[in-house]
Design a protein around this motif. Structure first.
Motif, PDB file in Angstrom:
ATOM      1  N   LYS A 114       0.849  -1.187   0.000  1.00 16.79           N
ATOM      2  CA  LYS A 114       0.000   0.000   0.000  1.00 16.79           C
ATOM      3  C   LYS A 114       0.888   1.242   0.000  1.00 16.79           C
ATOM      4  O   LYS A 114       1.648   1.466   0.940  1.00 16.79           O
ATOM      5  N   GLY A 115       0.791   2.007  -1.088  1.00 17.57           N
ATOM      6  CA  GLY A 115       1.631   3.183  -1.246  1.00 17.57           C
ATOM      7  C   GLY A 115       2.706   2.984  -2.291  1.00 17.57           C
ATOM      8  O   GLY A 115       3.691   3.720  -2.333  1.00 17.57           O
ATOM      9  N   ALA A 129       1.322   6.492  -0.089  1.00 19.44           N
ATOM     10  CA  ALA A 129       0.867   6.600   1.293  1.00 19.44           C
ATOM     11  C   ALA A 129       1.946   7.351   2.059  1.00 19.44           C
ATOM     12  O   ALA A 129       3.103   7.390   1.635  1.00 19.44           O
ATOM     13  N   SER A 134       0.699   5.074   7.358  1.00 19.02           N
ATOM     14  CA  SER A 134       1.241   3.716   7.235  1.00 19.02           C
ATOM     15  C   SER A 134       1.552   3.136   8.611  1.00 19.02           C
ATOM     16  O   SER A 134       1.292   1.956   8.882  1.00 19.02           O
ATOM     17  N   GLU A 137      -1.824   2.218  10.258  1.00 19.17           N
ATOM     18  CA  GLU A 137      -2.397   0.971   9.751  1.00 19.17           C
ATOM     19  C   GLU A 137      -1.593  -0.233  10.239  1.00 19.17           C
ATOM     20  O   GLU A 137      -2.169  -1.258  10.617  1.00 19.17           O
ATOM     21  N   VAL A 157       6.582  -1.946   7.641  1.00 13.11           N
ATOM     22  CA  VAL A 157       6.518  -0.596   7.085  1.00 13.11           C
ATOM     23  C   VAL A 157       7.919  -0.198   6.648  1.00 13.11           C
ATOM     24  O   VAL A 157       8.892  -0.423   7.369  1.00 13.11           O
ATOM     25  N   VAL A 174       5.502   2.789   2.681  1.00 12.53           N
ATOM     26  CA  VAL A 174       4.754   1.650   2.151  1.00 12.53           C
ATOM     27  C   VAL A 174       4.490   0.696   3.312  1.00 12.53           C
ATOM     28  O   VAL A 174       5.402   0.364   4.068  1.00 12.53           O
ATOM     29  N   VAL A 175       3.239   0.282   3.455  1.00 12.97           N
ATOM     30  CA  VAL A 175       2.906  -0.750   4.436  1.00 12.97           C
ATOM     31  C   VAL A 175       2.540  -2.014   3.664  1.00 12.97           C
ATOM     32  O   VAL A 175       1.777  -1.960   2.689  1.00 12.97           O
ATOM     33  N   SER A 490      -4.499  10.378   3.772  1.00 13.95           N
ATOM     34  CA  SER A 490      -3.415   9.453   4.083  1.00 13.95           C
ATOM     35  C   SER A 490      -2.464   9.298   2.909  1.00 13.95           C
ATOM     36  O   SER A 490      -1.523   8.550   2.992  1.00 13.95           O
TER      37      SER A 490
END
Length: 490
Positions: A114-115, A129, A134, A137, A157, A174-175, A490
């Motif tokens: 994600k990101g 993101a 991050s 989350e 992360v 990035v997560v 976010s």
């Protein structure tokens, strides 16, 4: 399995076997000079990895999107959805890229970045993101898992000093999220609203075959799917309510087809109890308040039913499948509440006892987590020992009156203080991810100090333990915390 070689990561990608209409194949967009922030050892074990390996440079490169292992088949999925009750049309993975899945000791898990950059579904977004969201989350995914709540997981992360513009200038991160599947209610709505019955059937068949194989032999597998997802959703939300968790953005594109808590954005854990509390600053109308989560969950299941109706072909049967929601929620919440109250049996006046308790908590804005935790320390014959619990209330005579009724109820089942305390402390957490705790960790991380993120993660991984030396993480929030606002940015 322990690996220090990124190219040895044993990726597969079952979702990529669906027809091309369901996704777009693409590579992540690299970030400059990525660095390691934190990793979850319990999540790593789910995919056969050693958390100690995740800080290595080549692994950081993979889980930032800077290097793609040979066996990975990166893609971004398409879906649609209702946002704040309104049809939003096509959405999709606007900044999330699925690397593939890895078989672990408890089954297969998809790994998603994600990101990781723009996709064809980014719309006006930048595909990135930020470090702040991050970290939130990452911490909440693992905190919820430790609480025993159905959820997606977070492996790690990574960050970069690349600038990202939100309400202010921030840095990118990035997560890496994990779940058996990231298929959402909105994945089905996408094909229903586009009048594509074959694609709708293909997706439903994939979900049933892969995740609900026991339903394949039902007279109507699609109807059985709707009923089971409705039941799982109701039970998940009962878990939320039992710990005071508020999701903040219960759009249909954020609802998991597996009944998992999905997409941690402007979430919050209840502090001063208020059934109408809104944790999302963006939610001006309060659609996703604490009290509304239960009916909104049901509404979202209706949206799923509407999407599946061309396959079910029986509106009355679909309605009957949706009707399981109320009982499934009620039964699960009642079970959880009895455990939280230390009650081993069910008696006629239990509902009134609980209703009076919540009214008292509301009137006194009592801290949700501290109340239930301290309630476990109540002693049947020593009311003077109630002081830490009693001090949470402004109206102490009202608390005394309720506590007298609670003691009488406990005596009816010959409750034993030591046994009850042990049982209640096993279900009422001492530690939850309060917004201010996350904020402290985020601010330190934004200044290059990641120790607090890792320390807080360690605390949240054992939410029911006393943890000597960590009492500060279980204290009432400081005054400045009341000014914190969390939005969808976010």
């Amino acid at each position: 399995m322990s690996t220090r070689t990124a190219d040895d990561l044993p990726f597969d990608n079952a979702f990529a076997e669906l027809p091309p209409a369901f996704y777009t194949r693409l590579m992540p967009t690299p970030l400059p000079a990525p660095y390691f922030v934190a990793a979850s050892a319990p999540a790593a074990r789910l995919v056969g990895l050693d958390a100690a390996d995740l800080a290595h440079e080549d692994i950081v490169a993979v889980f930032t999107g800077n290097h793609v292992p040979p066996r990975s088949q990166p893609l971004a999925a398409v879906y649609s959805g209702h946002q704040f009750g309104h049809w939003a049309g096509q959405l999709g993975d606007g900044r999330a890229i699925l690397l593939g899945d890895i078989d672990g000791p408890e089954g297969r898990m998809e790994l998603q970045l994600k990101g990781a950059g723009m996709t064809p579904y980014s719309r006006m977004g930048d595909g990135r993101a930020v470090l702040r969201s991050s970290i939130r989350e990452f911490l909440c995914s693992e905190a919820m898992a430790a609480l025993g709540i159905p959820t997606t997981r977070a492996l790690m992360v990574t960050g970069s000093n690349k600038s990202v513009i939100r309400e202010t200038m921030e840095t990118a991160a990035v997560v890496t999220r994990m779940a058996p599947s990231f298929v959402r209610f909105g994945s089905f709505e996408h094909w229903r609203y586009r009048d594509k019955p074959e694609e709708l059937r293909t997706l439903a068949d994939y979900v049933i075959k892969t995740f609900y194989p026991d339903l394949a032999g039902a007279p109507s597998p699609y109807l059985a799917l709707l009923e089971e997802v409705t039941r799982r959703t109701a039970r998940m939300i009962a878990h939320w309510q039992s710990v005071g968790f508020m999701h903040g953005v219960m759009n249909t594109d954020n609802m998991s087809i597996l009944g998992l808590t999905l997409d941690y954005g402007p979430f919050g854990f209840m502090e001063a109890f208020d059934v109408d509390h809104i944790c999302n600053h963006t939610d001006q109308g309060g659609r996703y308040s604490y009290a509304n989560q239960v009916p909104v969950g049901h509404w979202n299941c209706y949206a799923l039913a509407n999407a599946l109706l061309p396959l079910i072909e029986d509106q009355e049967a679909a309605q009957a499948a949706l009707d399981v929601y109320v009982d499934a929620y009620g039964e699960k919440f009642d079970q959880l509440l009895h455990a939280k109250l230390g009650l081993k049996s069910t008696q006629e006046n239990d509902r009134a006892l609980a209703d009076d308790m919540f009214k008292l908590m509301q009137a006194n804005h009592v801290d949700f987590t501290l109340f239930f935790r301290r309630l476990g320390d109540l002693r049947l014959e020593e009311p003077e020992a109630d002081a830490p619990l009693r001090d949470l209330f402004l109206d102490r005579p009202a608390f005394d009156a309720w506590a007298a009724g609670y003691r009488a109820r406990l005596r009816q089942e010959d409750s034993v203080d030591a046994e009850r305390r042990l049982a209640m402390h096993a279900v009422n957490p001492k530690y939850v991810l309060r917004n201010y705790l996350a904020q402290v960790a985020i601010e330190k991380a934004q200044n290059g100090d990641f120790d607090e993120v890792r320390r807080l993660l360690g605390v949240l991984e054992r939410p029911f333990d006393e943890q000597p030396g960590n009492d500060a993480y279980a204290a009432l929030p400081p005054d400045w915390a009341s000014h914190l606002e969390v939005s969808c940015s976010s």
